[in-house]
Design a protein around this motif. Sequence first.
Motif, PDB file in Angstrom:
ATOM      1  N   VAL A  93      99.432  10.005 100.579  1.00  0.00           N
ATOM      2  CA  VAL A  93      98.716  10.864  99.631  1.00  0.00           C
ATOM      3  C   VAL A  93      99.714  11.602  98.738  1.00  0.00           C
ATOM      4  O   VAL A  93      99.537  11.700  97.516  1.00  0.00           O
ATOM      5  CB  VAL A  93      97.813  11.866 100.375  1.00  0.00           C
ATOM      6  N   ALA A  94     100.788  12.125  99.352  1.00  0.00           N
ATOM      7  CA  ALA A  94     101.821  12.809  98.573  1.00  0.00           C
ATOM      8  C   ALA A  94     102.454  11.865  97.559  1.00  0.00           C
ATOM      9  O   ALA A  94     102.713  12.246  96.407  1.00  0.00           O
ATOM     10  CB  ALA A  94     102.889  13.383  99.505  1.00  0.00           C
ATOM     11  N   ILE A  95     102.688  10.623  97.978  1.00  0.00           N
ATOM     12  CA  ILE A  95     103.282   9.634  97.068  1.00  0.00           C
ATOM     13  C   ILE A  95     102.333   9.325  95.908  1.00  0.00           C
ATOM     14  O   ILE A  95     102.762   9.196  94.755  1.00  0.00           O
ATOM     15  CB  ILE A  95     103.642   8.359  97.864  1.00  0.00           C
ATOM     16  N   LEU A  96     101.040   9.216  96.192  1.00  0.00           N
ATOM     17  CA  LEU A  96     100.067   8.974  95.122  1.00  0.00           C
ATOM     18  C   LEU A  96     100.042  10.130  94.126  1.00  0.00           C
ATOM     19  O   LEU A  96      99.913   9.922  92.911  1.00  0.00           O
ATOM     20  CB  LEU A  96      98.677   8.758  95.715  1.00  0.00           C
ATOM     21  N   LEU A  97     100.185  11.365  94.622  1.00  0.00           N
ATOM     22  CA  LEU A  97     100.216  12.520  93.718  1.00  0.00           C
ATOM     23  C   LEU A  97     101.470  12.488  92.842  1.00  0.00           C
ATOM     24  O   LEU A  97     101.416  12.839  91.656  1.00  0.00           O
ATOM     25  CB  LEU A  97     100.157  13.811  94.532  1.00  0.00           C
ATOM     26  N   ILE A  98     102.579  12.071  93.423  1.00  0.00           N
ATOM     27  CA  ILE A  98     103.800  11.923  92.616  1.00  0.00           C
ATOM     28  C   ILE A  98     103.602  10.835  91.575  1.00  0.00           C
ATOM     29  O   ILE A  98     104.052  10.956  90.428  1.00  0.00           O
ATOM     30  CB  ILE A  98     104.999  11.611  93.527  1.00  0.00           C
ATOM     31  N   PHE A  99     102.919   9.752  91.973  1.00  0.00           N
ATOM     32  CA  PHE A  99     102.602   8.690  91.011  1.00  0.00           C
ATOM     33  C   PHE A  99     101.791   9.255  89.837  1.00  0.00           C
ATOM     34  O   PHE A  99     102.040   8.918  88.674  1.00  0.00           O
ATOM     35  CB  PHE A  99     101.828   7.580  91.716  1.00  0.00           C
ATOM     36  N   LEU A 100     100.832  10.141  90.134  1.00  0.00           N
ATOM     37  CA  LEU A 100     100.039  10.758  89.064  1.00  0.00           C
ATOM     38  C   LEU A 100     100.904  11.648  88.175  1.00  0.00           C
ATOM     39  O   LEU A 100     100.719  11.670  86.950  1.00  0.00           O
ATOM     40  CB  LEU A 100      98.894  11.575  89.672  1.00  0.00           C
ATOM     41  N   LEU A 101     101.842  12.375  88.779  1.00  0.00           N
ATOM     42  CA  LEU A 101     102.763  13.186  87.982  1.00  0.00           C
ATOM     43  C   LEU A 101     103.534  12.319  86.994  1.00  0.00           C
ATOM     44  O   LEU A 101     103.716  12.678  85.827  1.00  0.00           O
ATOM     45  CB  LEU A 101     103.741  13.935  88.891  1.00  0.00           C
ATOM     46  N   TRP A 102     103.995  11.165  87.493  1.00  0.00           N
ATOM     47  CA  TRP A 102     104.717  10.243  86.611  1.00  0.00           C
ATOM     48  C   TRP A 102     103.771   9.656  85.560  1.00  0.00           C
ATOM     49  O   TRP A 102     104.121   9.583  84.376  1.00  0.00           O
ATOM     50  CB  TRP A 102     105.339   9.116  87.448  1.00  0.00           C
ATOM     51  N   ASP A 103     102.564   9.273  85.970  1.00  0.00           N
ATOM     52  CA  ASP A 103     101.614   8.651  85.054  1.00  0.00           C
ATOM     53  C   ASP A 103     101.221   9.597  83.918  1.00  0.00           C
ATOM     54  O   ASP A 103     100.973   9.157  82.791  1.00  0.00           O
ATOM     55  CB  ASP A 103     100.370   8.204  85.833  1.00  0.00           C
ATOM     56  N   PHE A 104     101.177  10.896  84.210  1.00  0.00           N
ATOM     57  CA  PHE A 104     100.822  11.884  83.186  1.00  0.00           C
ATOM     58  C   PHE A 104     102.056  12.464  82.495  1.00  0.00           C
ATOM     59  O   PHE A 104     101.981  13.499  81.825  1.00  0.00           O
ATOM     60  CB  PHE A 104      99.990  13.014  83.806  1.00  0.00           C
TER      61      PHE A 104
END
Length: 205
Positions: A93-104
């Motif tokens: 879940v933490a990794i997915l949130l980091i992915f969202l940070l990168w995506d945005f």
Amino acid sequence: MSNTGQENEQGLNKALLNPNIDEYIFISLIIATFLGELIMNASLFTAFIYWVLITPFFFIASILSEKAKTLRTGRETAHLIRYELFYWGSAFVAILLIFLLWDFNRIGPSEASIAIHIILAHTMFLSGIVLRLRFYLVGILLFITAGLNITSQFSANFSLDIIVIAMITLLGLKIKNQLILPILKRESDFTKDQSNYSGEDRRNT
């Protein structure tokens, strides 16, 4: 269970009863870490994707390591799957949130890759609570290599990575699981006993 399913399970159990299975799992985790470092020095974006995809591999390695111990000793850690799902599920879940940070575009691939690297280090280290010394060592290795990625120039970083990986690998292959960290002194891990063996028992030995 179908015949095919039973045959697959028997084949897996036979492989996990290999006397060197712990070493094979340890080396596979070291290789996965080393590949991550290679990729990180070549392409930060590719490294970011690699660390996302390698997370399930670390989870599976954790489960196989404990299953091998259970087959060898007859002792099963109660609620292991639940523990590991908490550890690796929260990490994912933490990794997915980091992915969202990168995506945005809140962070770049370099920062995202290192952040994921640190999360995996922390989760792997926590897994040592129920999975023995070598998982602590892989966690420590990931912490050190993440620190080197943050503080060192790429030209020097790879050489330092090689030295650290070699040292951790030799340490993991030489040191017995019962030494150094307090919860690792568990002679009963090598005694056949069909009674239930919980995580609480491990921490109290």
